[in-house]
Design an enzyme around this catalytic site. Structure first.
Site, PDB file in Angstrom:
ATOM      1  N   ASP A  21      -8.061   8.485   4.439  1.00 59.33           N
ATOM      2  CA  ASP A  21      -6.802   7.728   4.590  1.00 59.33           C
ATOM      3  C   ASP A  21      -6.978   6.706   5.701  1.00 59.33           C
ATOM      4  O   ASP A  21      -7.889   6.806   6.527  1.00 59.33           O
ATOM      5  CB  ASP A  21      -5.634   8.668   4.921  1.00 59.33           C
ATOM      6  CG  ASP A  21      -4.307   7.902   5.026  1.00 59.33           C
ATOM      7  OD1 ASP A  21      -4.001   7.108   4.131  1.00 59.33           O
ATOM      8  OD2 ASP A  21      -3.587   8.090   6.029  1.00 59.33           O
ATOM      9  N   SER A  22      -6.056   5.748   5.743  1.00 57.17           N
ATOM     10  CA  SER A  22      -6.078   4.757   6.818  1.00 57.17           C
ATOM     11  C   SER A  22      -5.782   5.414   8.172  1.00 57.17           C
ATOM     12  O   SER A  22      -6.122   4.853   9.208  1.00 57.17           O
ATOM     13  CB  SER A  22      -5.036   3.675   6.533  1.00 57.17           C
ATOM     14  OG  SER A  22      -3.753   4.264   6.483  1.00 57.17           O
ATOM     15  N   TYR A  53      -3.051  -0.145   6.827  1.00 61.78           N
ATOM     16  CA  TYR A  53      -3.674  -0.932   5.768  1.00 61.78           C
ATOM     17  C   TYR A  53      -2.602  -1.695   4.963  1.00 61.78           C
ATOM     18  O   TYR A  53      -2.911  -2.660   4.275  1.00 61.78           O
ATOM     19  CB  TYR A  53      -4.397  -0.013   4.773  1.00 61.78           C
ATOM     20  CG  TYR A  53      -5.771   0.484   5.180  1.00 61.78           C
ATOM     21  CD1 TYR A  53      -6.253   0.357   6.485  1.00 61.78           C
ATOM     22  CD2 TYR A  53      -6.590   1.094   4.229  1.00 61.78           C
ATOM     23  CE1 TYR A  53      -7.513   0.840   6.824  1.00 61.78           C
ATOM     24  CE2 TYR A  53      -7.855   1.565   4.560  1.00 61.78           C
ATOM     25  CZ  TYR A  53      -8.309   1.439   5.853  1.00 61.78           C
ATOM     26  OH  TYR A  53      -9.558   1.917   6.172  1.00 61.78           O
ATOM     27  N   CYS A  84      -4.535   7.854   0.076  1.00 59.83           N
ATOM     28  CA  CYS A  84      -3.804   6.702   0.600  1.00 59.83           C
ATOM     29  C   CYS A  84      -3.397   5.860  -0.609  1.00 59.83           C
ATOM     30  O   CYS A  84      -4.254   5.468  -1.405  1.00 59.83           O
ATOM     31  CB  CYS A  84      -4.726   5.902   1.518  1.00 59.83           C
ATOM     32  SG  CYS A  84      -4.012   4.368   2.121  1.00 59.83           S
ATOM     33  N   GLU A 169       2.490   6.282  12.855  1.00 62.56           N
ATOM     34  CA  GLU A 169       1.198   6.277  13.572  1.00 62.56           C
ATOM     35  C   GLU A 169       1.432   6.327  15.086  1.00 62.56           C
ATOM     36  O   GLU A 169       0.630   6.870  15.827  1.00 62.56           O
ATOM     37  CB  GLU A 169       0.386   5.029  13.210  1.00 62.56           C
ATOM     38  CG  GLU A 169      -0.225   5.061  11.815  1.00 62.56           C
ATOM     39  CD  GLU A 169      -1.472   5.941  11.701  1.00 62.56           C
ATOM     40  OE1 GLU A 169      -2.375   5.818  12.537  1.00 62.56           O
ATOM     41  OE2 GLU A 169      -1.537   6.757  10.760  1.00 62.56           O
ATOM     42  N   CYS A 203       3.703   6.722  -0.288  1.00 63.16           N
ATOM     43  CA  CYS A 203       2.779   6.498   0.823  1.00 63.16           C
ATOM     44  C   CYS A 203       2.556   7.868   1.447  1.00 63.16           C
ATOM     45  O   CYS A 203       3.530   8.610   1.676  1.00 63.16           O
ATOM     46  CB  CYS A 203       3.398   5.538   1.838  1.00 63.16           C
ATOM     47  SG  CYS A 203       2.466   5.452   3.383  1.00 63.16           S
ATOM     48  N   HIS A 205       1.895   8.805   4.289  1.00 63.31           N
ATOM     49  CA  HIS A 205       2.499   9.027   5.616  1.00 63.31           C
ATOM     50  C   HIS A 205       3.939   9.558   5.500  1.00 63.31           C
ATOM     51  O   HIS A 205       4.429  10.201   6.424  1.00 63.31           O
ATOM     52  CB  HIS A 205       2.556   7.716   6.408  1.00 63.31           C
ATOM     53  CG  HIS A 205       1.271   7.306   7.044  1.00 63.31           C
ATOM     54  ND1 HIS A 205       0.184   6.894   6.318  1.00 63.31           N
ATOM     55  CD2 HIS A 205       0.905   7.238   8.353  1.00 63.31           C
ATOM     56  CE1 HIS A 205      -0.795   6.571   7.151  1.00 63.31           C
ATOM     57  NE2 HIS A 205      -0.382   6.770   8.392  1.00 63.31           N
TER      58      HIS A 205
HETATM   59  N1  DGL Z   1      -1.042   6.484   3.889  1.00 62.79           N
HETATM   60  C1  DGL Z   1      -1.172   5.125   3.421  1.00 62.79           C
HETATM   61  C2  DGL Z   1      -0.561   5.007   2.026  1.00 62.79           C
HETATM   62  O1  DGL Z   1      -0.419   6.038   1.352  1.00 62.79           O
HETATM   63  C3  DGL Z   1      -0.618   4.235   4.465  1.00 62.79           C
HETATM   64  C4  DGL Z   1      -1.102   2.876   4.355  1.00 62.79           C
HETATM   65  C5  DGL Z   1      -1.158   2.087   5.643  1.00 62.79           C
HETATM   66  O2  DGL Z   1      -2.064   2.329   6.443  1.00 62.79           O
HETATM   67  O3  DGL Z   1      -0.338   1.178   5.765  1.00 62.79           O
HETATM   68  O4  DGL Z   1      -0.261   3.954   1.544  1.00 62.79           O
END
Ligand code: DGL
Length: 284
Positions: A21-22, A53, A84, A169, A203, A205
């Site tokens: 993941d990012s 990301y 992600c 984050e 997402c 997150h």
């Molecule tokens: N967890 C990522 C997703 O599912 C987050 C992307 C990000 O880093 O903006 O899209």
């Protein structure tokens, strides 16, 4: 000689399932996968130094994701889950079609969008579904396109929540200001279509916000996190692909890699996973 042989055998057998993941979001997927499939080894890689990301271009997300996947392959993974949505939307297909045949045609990379879209038709009664996701995922139209394949009668409304990943984050999502942003985005989605009865948290997150979101939407609206769905689909994949299943090592270990400072990662990641975490800092 015997000892050397044993070490070789041990090293050879370490083939964890990679989870990329990012940043922290993939931990919400990992936690559900671990619960359902505790026997496997897992190697988590969070590209925290370059997150988010969601607002980055297609090319950059592809390049970063490929680097992450290659790192996990280099560390023994045969199977990598791109946990992600943004990376799944922007990089998965190219990696599967263009890169994998050259890297190693036996290895596999799976994403998180398709599994959620496959079952959405069964969850909605009104056939009006809402997607909350990053700007990148929304612009890619991956959710409407995939849902159309499995449930053509379903009307999909998307809303990009550009602030949510930075809030999470940075650990600010549960503050008063953080909740104000979150509430506003949820309300904007429901204003676009008041018939929505299912919201997908598109997402990885966002599951950390699930109970707050449930507290602010009408009671008939279901809020769906992806973790459980991905875990179930992964189990099914491993049953259908015994040639991959035998390669995945099964010592029940999980290791964590981050491109950011490892102490910061350990502290924040334990909030997602509710366990003590010792990560290793790496450069991509
Ligand atoms: N967890 C990522 C997703 O599912 C987050 C992307 C990000 O880093 O903006 O899209």
């Amino acid at each position: 000689m015997v000892t050397l042989f044993c070490i070789f055998e041990l090293v050879k057998k370490y083939a964890p399932i990679g989870v990329f993941d990012s940043g922290y979001g993939g931990l919400t997927i990992l936690s559900e996968i671990q619960k359902r499939l505790p026997q496997y080894d897992y190697l988590y890689l969070g590209d925290n130094a370059r997150a988010p990301y969601g607002t980055r271009s297609f090319d950059v997300v592809y390049e970063f994701t490929l680097e992450g996947v290659n790192e996990l392959f280099a560390r023994g993974c045969e199977l990598v889950i791109i946990a992600c949505n943004t990376a799944s939307a922007k990089a998965l297909r190219t990696i599967q079609q263009k890169n994998l045949p050259l890297i190693d045609p036996e290895k596999r990379v799976l994403g998180v969008i398709r599994p959620s879209t496959e079952i959405i038709g069964e969850l909605t009664k009104t056939k009006h579904v809402g997607i909350l996701a990053t700007e990148g995922t929304v612009k890619s139209l991956s959710y409407p396109i995939e849902i159309q394949k499995f449930s053509p009668e379903t009307i999909v409304t998307q809303h990009a929540c550009s602030m949510w990943v930075p809030l999470i984050e940075n650990g600010k999502h549960a503050t008063e200001a953080g909740q104000m942003f979150i509430k506003e985005d949820v309300e904007l989605l429901l204003q676009k279509d008041d018939k929505i009865d299912v919201i997908i948290l598109g997402c990885t997150h966002y599951p950390i916000l699930k109970s707050y979101i449930e507290s602010i939407v009408p009671s008939h609206v279901k809020v769906i996190a992806q973790g459980g769905i991905i875990a179930e689909k992964l189990e099914d994949y491993l049953v259908r692909h015994p040639e991959m299943e035998v390669k995945c090592s099964k010592n029940g270990t999980t290791h964590f890699l981050t491109t950011e400072n490892s102490e910061g990662f350990n502290k924040r990641a334990s909030l997602f996973l509710h366990q003590e975490i010792k990560s290793e800092h790496i450069k991509l």
